[in-house]
Write a protein that holds these residues in place. Structure first.
Motif, PDB file in Angstrom:
ATOM      1  N   ALA A 159      47.676  40.735  40.264  1.00 32.46           N
ATOM      2  CA  ALA A 159      46.384  41.429  40.409  1.00 32.46           C
ATOM      3  C   ALA A 159      45.978  41.461  41.885  1.00 32.46           C
ATOM      4  CB  ALA A 159      45.324  40.735  39.564  1.00 32.46           C
ATOM      5  N   HIS A 160      46.305  40.395  42.593  1.00 29.98           N
ATOM      6  CA  HIS A 160      45.986  40.317  44.025  1.00 29.98           C
ATOM      7  C   HIS A 160      46.686  41.440  44.778  1.00 29.98           C
ATOM      8  CE1 HIS A 160      46.167  38.784  48.183  1.00 29.98           C
ATOM      9  NE2 HIS A 160      44.966  38.311  47.900  1.00 29.98           N
ATOM     10  N   ARG A 161      47.926  41.707  44.396  1.00 27.26           N
ATOM     11  CA  ARG A 161      48.688  42.773  45.051  1.00 27.26           C
ATOM     12  C   ARG A 161      47.951  44.116  44.892  1.00 27.26           C
ATOM     13  NH1 ARG A 161      53.348  42.859  42.119  1.00 27.26           N
ATOM     14  NH2 ARG A 161      53.531  40.619  42.445  1.00 27.26           N
ATOM     15  N   ALA A 162      47.508  44.400  43.671  1.00 26.82           N
ATOM     16  CA  ALA A 162      46.835  45.691  43.405  1.00 26.82           C
ATOM     17  C   ALA A 162      45.488  45.781  44.123  1.00 26.82           C
ATOM     18  CB  ALA A 162      46.648  45.866  41.896  1.00 26.82           C
ATOM     19  N   LEU A 163      44.771  44.678  44.166  1.00 30.24           N
ATOM     20  CA  LEU A 163      43.453  44.686  44.829  1.00 30.24           C
ATOM     21  C   LEU A 163      43.607  44.752  46.342  1.00 30.24           C
ATOM     22  CD1 LEU A 163      41.195  42.087  42.952  1.00 30.24           C
ATOM     23  CD2 LEU A 163      40.631  44.481  43.402  1.00 30.24           C
ATOM     24  N   SER A 164      44.569  43.971  46.891  1.00 33.67           N
ATOM     25  CA  SER A 164      44.658  43.983  48.357  1.00 33.67           C
ATOM     26  C   SER A 164      45.251  45.290  48.857  1.00 33.67           C
ATOM     27  CB  SER A 164      45.358  42.758  48.922  1.00 33.67           C
ATOM     28  OG  SER A 164      46.490  42.477  48.205  1.00 33.67           O
ATOM     29  N   ARG A 165      46.084  45.921  48.042  1.00 32.39           N
ATOM     30  CA  ARG A 165      46.605  47.254  48.432  1.00 32.39           C
ATOM     31  C   ARG A 165      45.412  48.229  48.562  1.00 32.39           C
ATOM     32  NH1 ARG A 165      50.953  50.933  45.173  1.00 32.39           N
ATOM     33  NH2 ARG A 165      51.026  52.588  46.731  1.00 32.39           N
TER      34      ARG A 165
END
Ligand code: 13P
Ligand code: SF4
Length: 302
Positions: free
Chosen positions: A291-297
């Motif tokens: 989820a962090h990957r999707a949010l930080s992208r």
């Protein structure tokens, strides 16, 4: 304790516990007034990612506190009312998204932050109502599956040539606003512009003068020369509008624009949350990392 006493006790506890209070515009005015940071979903997630405080008290709903926990895993994130959810976020489960991905294997998945951590973890990128157009325009994919808000997906598709497949979830508050509500009001307030949230139906968006996130609506109200503005989003926004622009008149597009979940949190709940350090929001690490990957992208492109 009366309101003023509770507010000053909360401020004292925030200091003692090295905590910050983040509040959304839909929260009660007395909470907004003592927040360290007040904003829309995008600004709040950016603030959650950068704060130095050890504790984040999130006056909002669960998906917002979860996003803070995803972005700042070393912080303690508190949601004062555990039951404060979002019916829109609940319109799609991890299993349903897995199925939708199988049906549309070529599609990039763009997920509105009003969603569970588990669905974010299965997504290519997140978006909020203030950056959805930019996010979608940044995608290099033959098609986009946009979840969970169908109205936001349809609104966003006006600004891209990439086909967007909408998930048919909706926000009961914004979806409930009708063209008839507005036409009735417009007769009584001729010439007043209408500012609405992109979670409203396409028919309502079509007759609006401005469509944008809560921050966008606040900005529009400041810039327009109009003295009276019809507002098509949740009532909590009126507190800031009246504070910022006391000479203007803001008219709710409907009396039903009240989010029950946003209104579950009281000042006393914020006080108790700090006193008892509850309710701690955590996200399992395997979900959090994806989820962090999707949010930080998303945060990289705004
Ligand atoms: P914003 O993106 O404007 O903060 O809106 C969040 C929300 O929950 C709208 O219903
Ligand atoms: Fe969810 Fe709608 Fe409430 Fe926003 S206003 S938190 S989308 S139910």
């Amino acid at each position: 304790m009366d309101t003023g006493e509770l507010q000053s006790e909360i401020r004292k506890l925030l200091k003692e516990k090295n905590a910050v209070l983040l509040a959304h515009y839909y929260q009660a005015g007395e909470i907004q007034d003592i927040a360290d940071f007040l904003g829309d979903s995008l600004a709040l997630s950016m603030e959650a990612a950068r704060t130095d405080a050890e504790v984040i008290v999130f006056a909002g709903v669960r998906f917002m506190a979860e996003s803070a926990a995803i972005l700042s895993p070393d912080k303690t994130v508190l949601l004062p009312v555990a039951a404060a959810g979002c019916p829109l976020a609940d319109t799609i489960s991890r299993e349903q998204l897995e199925e939708a991905r199988l049906e549309h294997p070529e599609a990039a998945v763009v997920t509105y932050v009003n969603s569970s951590a588990e669905t974010k973890a299965l997504s290519d990128i997140c978006c909020t109502s203030s950056n959805a157009v930019k996010v979608v325009q940044s995608m290099d994919a033959p098609e986009i599956l946009m979840i969970p808000d169908g109205n936001l997906a349809r609104y966003t598709s006006r600004f891209t040539d990439t086909p967007i497949i909408p998930w048919e979830g909706s926000c009961p508050v914004h979806q409930g606003l009708s063209v008839e509500d507005i036409e009735r009001l417009r007769k009584a307030r001729p010439g007043a512009p209408l500012a609405v949230h992109p979670e409203c139906s396409p028919e309502v968006i079509d007759i609006s003068d401005f469509t944008g996130s809560t921050s966008g609506i606040i900005e529009f109200c400041g810039k327009t020369d109009a003295r009276t503005i019809i507002i098509g989003t949740e009532m909590g926004i009126f507190h800031q509008l009246q504070k910022l622009y006391p000479g203007k008149v803001f008219v709710p597009a409907s009396d039903s624009l009240v989010c029950r979940d946003m209104k579950l949190t009281s000042l006393a709940d914020v006080y108790n949350a700090l006193l008892e350090m509850r309710y701690v929001i955590t996200v399992p690490e395997e979900v959090r990392a994806s989820a962090h990957r999707a949010l930080s992208r998303m945060l990289e492109i705004v």
